[in-house]
Design a protein around this motif. Structure first.
Motif, mmCIF file in Angstrom:
data_model
loop_
_atom_site.group_PDB
_atom_site.id
_atom_site.type_symbol
_atom_site.label_atom_id
_atom_site.label_comp_id
_atom_site.label_asym_id
_atom_site.label_seq_id
_atom_site.Cartn_x
_atom_site.Cartn_y
_atom_site.Cartn_z
ATOM 1 N N ASP A 86 29.974 32.104 63.710
ATOM 2 C CA ASP A 86 29.557 32.068 62.316
ATOM 3 C C ASP A 86 29.743 33.437 61.647
ATOM 4 O OD1 ASP A 86 28.435 30.697 60.170
ATOM 5 O OD2 ASP A 86 26.498 31.637 60.555
ATOM 6 N N VAL A 87 29.310 34.497 62.312
ATOM 7 C CA VAL A 87 29.463 35.817 61.697
ATOM 8 C C VAL A 87 30.904 36.323 61.810
ATOM 9 C CG1 VAL A 87 27.132 36.729 61.561
ATOM 10 C CG2 VAL A 87 28.312 36.811 63.735
ATOM 11 N N LEU A 88 31.600 35.923 62.874
ATOM 12 C CA LEU A 88 33.025 36.305 62.983
ATOM 13 C C LEU A 88 33.806 35.728 61.802
ATOM 14 C CD1 LEU A 88 33.821 35.801 66.800
ATOM 15 C CD2 LEU A 88 33.846 37.970 65.546
ATOM 16 N N ILE A 89 33.472 34.471 61.441
ATOM 17 C CA ILE A 89 34.161 33.835 60.317
ATOM 18 C C ILE A 89 33.974 34.685 59.055
ATOM 19 C CG2 ILE A 89 34.207 31.808 58.784
ATOM 20 C CD1 ILE A 89 33.422 30.074 61.179
ATOM 21 N N ASP A 90 32.729 35.149 58.827
ATOM 22 C CA ASP A 90 32.484 35.996 57.642
ATOM 23 C C ASP A 90 33.404 37.211 57.628
ATOM 24 O OD1 ASP A 90 30.474 34.465 56.581
ATOM 25 O OD2 ASP A 90 28.873 35.523 57.651
ATOM 26 N N TYR A 91 33.515 37.871 58.780
ATOM 27 C CA TYR A 91 34.357 39.070 58.859
ATOM 28 C C TYR A 91 35.812 38.727 58.569
ATOM 29 C CZ TYR A 91 30.961 42.455 60.601
ATOM 30 O OH TYR A 91 29.921 43.330 60.709
ATOM 31 N N PHE A 92 36.295 37.658 59.196
ATOM 32 C CA PHE A 92 37.703 37.295 59.007
ATOM 33 C C PHE A 92 37.968 36.879 57.556
ATOM 34 C CE2 PHE A 92 37.679 36.279 63.740
ATOM 35 C CZ PHE A 92 38.387 37.426 64.069
ATOM 36 N N GLN A 117 36.373 37.933 54.903
ATOM 37 C CA GLN A 117 36.387 39.138 54.057
ATOM 38 C C GLN A 117 37.760 39.789 54.086
ATOM 39 O OE1 GLN A 117 33.173 41.644 55.394
ATOM 40 N NE2 GLN A 117 31.681 40.131 54.671
ATOM 41 N N ASP A 118 38.428 39.610 55.206
ATOM 42 C CA ASP A 118 39.769 40.158 55.415
ATOM 43 C C ASP A 118 40.851 39.215 54.877
ATOM 44 O OD1 ASP A 118 40.367 42.539 56.449
ATOM 45 O OD2 ASP A 118 40.698 41.883 58.514
ATOM 46 N N SER A 121 31.237 25.261 54.918
ATOM 47 C CA SER A 121 31.838 23.944 54.727
ATOM 48 C C SER A 121 32.500 23.780 53.357
ATOM 49 C CB SER A 121 30.801 22.841 54.969
ATOM 50 O OG SER A 121 29.772 22.986 54.031
ATOM 51 N N ASN A 122 32.148 24.617 52.393
ATOM 52 C CA ASN A 122 32.815 24.514 51.087
ATOM 53 C C ASN A 122 33.968 25.495 50.931
ATOM 54 O OD1 ASN A 122 31.141 22.480 50.181
ATOM 55 N ND2 ASN A 122 29.563 23.962 49.590
ATOM 56 N N ASP A 123 34.260 26.191 52.010
ATOM 57 C CA ASP A 123 35.333 27.186 51.959
ATOM 58 C C ASP A 123 36.617 26.551 52.489
ATOM 59 O OD1 ASP A 123 37.078 29.267 52.368
ATOM 60 O OD2 ASP A 123 35.658 30.531 53.470
ATOM 61 N N ASN A 124 37.608 26.442 51.618
ATOM 62 C CA ASN A 124 38.878 25.828 52.013
ATOM 63 C C ASN A 124 39.624 26.596 53.092
ATOM 64 O OD1 ASN A 124 39.111 23.450 50.755
ATOM 65 N ND2 ASN A 124 40.207 24.222 48.951
ATOM 66 N N GLY A 125 39.282 27.863 53.230
ATOM 67 C CA GLY A 125 39.956 28.699 54.232
ATOM 68 C C GLY A 125 39.380 28.539 55.622
ATOM 69 N N ILE A 182 35.152 42.713 66.946
ATOM 70 C CA ILE A 182 36.435 42.422 66.297
ATOM 71 C C ILE A 182 37.465 43.510 66.624
ATOM 72 C CG2 ILE A 182 37.591 42.209 64.047
ATOM 73 C CD1 ILE A 182 35.464 40.406 63.185
ATOM 74 N N ASP A 183 37.024 44.763 66.604
ATOM 75 C CA ASP A 183 37.951 45.858 66.967
ATOM 76 C C ASP A 183 38.530 45.616 68.360
ATOM 77 O OD1 ASP A 183 37.419 47.078 64.601
ATOM 78 O OD2 ASP A 183 36.072 48.619 65.419
ATOM 79 N N ASN A 184 37.667 45.193 69.278
ATOM 80 C CA ASN A 184 38.143 44.969 70.650
ATOM 81 C C ASN A 184 39.078 43.768 70.754
ATOM 82 O OD1 ASN A 184 37.150 46.944 72.680
ATOM 83 N ND2 ASN A 184 35.211 46.505 71.644
#
Ligand SMILES: Nc1nc2c(ncn2[C@@H]2O[C@H](COP(=O)(O)OP(=O)(O)OP(=O)(O)O)[C@@H](O)[C@H]2O)c(=O)[nH]1
Ligand SMILES: [Mg+2]
Length: 320
Positions: free
Chosen positions: A62-68, A70-71, A102-106, A242-244
């Protein structure tokens, strides 16, 4: 080009969902579409997140998705339900936990039950990855729970395997027994806010350095799996993770292992397809075969054993 495949290449979500349904139902229509999509794959980075039930894999994703996001990276998630009856209701859990996307098309999230697949979970997962890859997802994350078999299978389907552990759950021998050292590219010790991570961290580090010394069991001697400490629930330690992951991607690319991944996946797919094809063909033939009926009869009357019967059947089949 047929409609569904073409629509998927145009990032049409309902077309992708339709093909995924065909794949799940083992509908023959899936094969034609997968053929058309084949040459449009190999562009996604595939990450496996595995580890004990309840260790925080979904929270981490869930939090990885946020990071990706944002990128500006698009993400596909394949959540394979845990077999453990203790965690309970994981489909619901995954949905609730990842609902905000769920509302994010990406972001495309697909839950898969573990049981009931004719050809095993690997085949279905591999095909789901193919669809998400062809849809143009930059990152595909596969979540599996359990210790042992599912993790081992998943490692062949992903570029980077992240094993999620929690401190205080037992001794390091369990890690060795479960074969986790061989499959992990990155270790995560989650729930650092609640459970002391130091003992597990030092156990892991000494196991890892022992391992690279003996050179026997570690997956890649040149890559020493880093140990990342996280608090998924509090969004801590995720940047370092994520860096790793990207360091591992660089490592795969500079050593040529990145290209091997897709070739190996194709060879594994090919073997599965041939074995499915032969099995279907064989049983179709056998249903109307008198020799087969006789052999079954012998088996039923305890006049033979399954090994001998199988050998005889295959001999007859290969003659044709
Ligand atoms: N204290 C604390 N709790 C966490 C942390 N990460 C996750 N949790 C909690 O741990 C529980 C399980 O988290 P999940 O993310 O569902 O774990 P999972 O590994 O996906 O579980 P399964 O899919 O059932 O195997 C949830 O109640 C989370 O809120 C953390 O960093 N700290
Ligand atoms: Mg989960």
């Amino acid at each position: 080009m047929k409609n569904i495949a073409k629509e998927i290449l145009n990032k049409n979500i309902s077309a992708a969902a339709k093909l995924m349904r065909y794949i799940e139902e083992e509908d023959i229509k899936a094969i034609d579409e997968l053929k058309l999509l084949y040459l449009h794959q190999g562009n996604s980075y595939v990450i496996g997140i595995t580890g004990l039930p309840g260790s925080g894999k979904s929270s981490l994703i869930d939090v990885l998705i946020d990071y990706f996001r944002q990128d500006k990276k698009t993400v596909g998630v394949i959540a394979i339900d845990p077999t453990s009856p203790f965690t309970g209701g994981s489909i619901l859990g995954d949905r609730i936990r990842m609902q905000k996307h769920s509302n994010d098309n990406g972001v495309f999230i697909k839950s898969l039950p573990t049981r009931g697949w004719k050809g095993g979970i690997s085949k279905v997962t591999s095909r789901m990855i193919a669809v998400m890859d062809a849809m143009g997802k930059d990152i595909i994350i596969v979540e599996t729970a359990g210790v042992g078999q599912t993790e081992v299978e998943i490692k062949d389907l992903v570029h980077t395997t992240v094993v999620v552990l929690v401190g205080g759950l037992g001794d390091s021998i369990q890690i060795v027994k479960a074969g986790i050292l061989e499959i992990a590219d990155i270790f995560v010790i989650n729930k650092a806010d609640k459970i002391n991570t130091q003992d597990l961290e030092s156990d892991l580090n000494s196991l890892l350095s022992l391992d690279s010394g003996s050179g026997k069991s570690i997956k890649d001697k040149e890559w020493k799996p880093p140990v990342c400490i996280t608090e998924a629930a509090n969004n801590k330690g995720i940047g370092n993770l994520i860096d790793n992951i990207f360091l591992h991607e660089d490592y795969l690319k500079t050593t040529g292992k990145f290209d091997e991944y897709f070739k190996n996946k194709s060879i594994n797919d090919l073997k599965e397809i041939i074995s499915d094809y032969l099995t279907n063909l064989l049983f179709k033939e056998l249903n109307n075969d008198d020799i087969y009926k006789k052999l079954l009869n012998d088996l039923n009357n305890n006049e033979s054993d399954p090994y001998t019967v199988a050998e005889e059947i295959l001999r007859q089949f290969l003659k044709k």
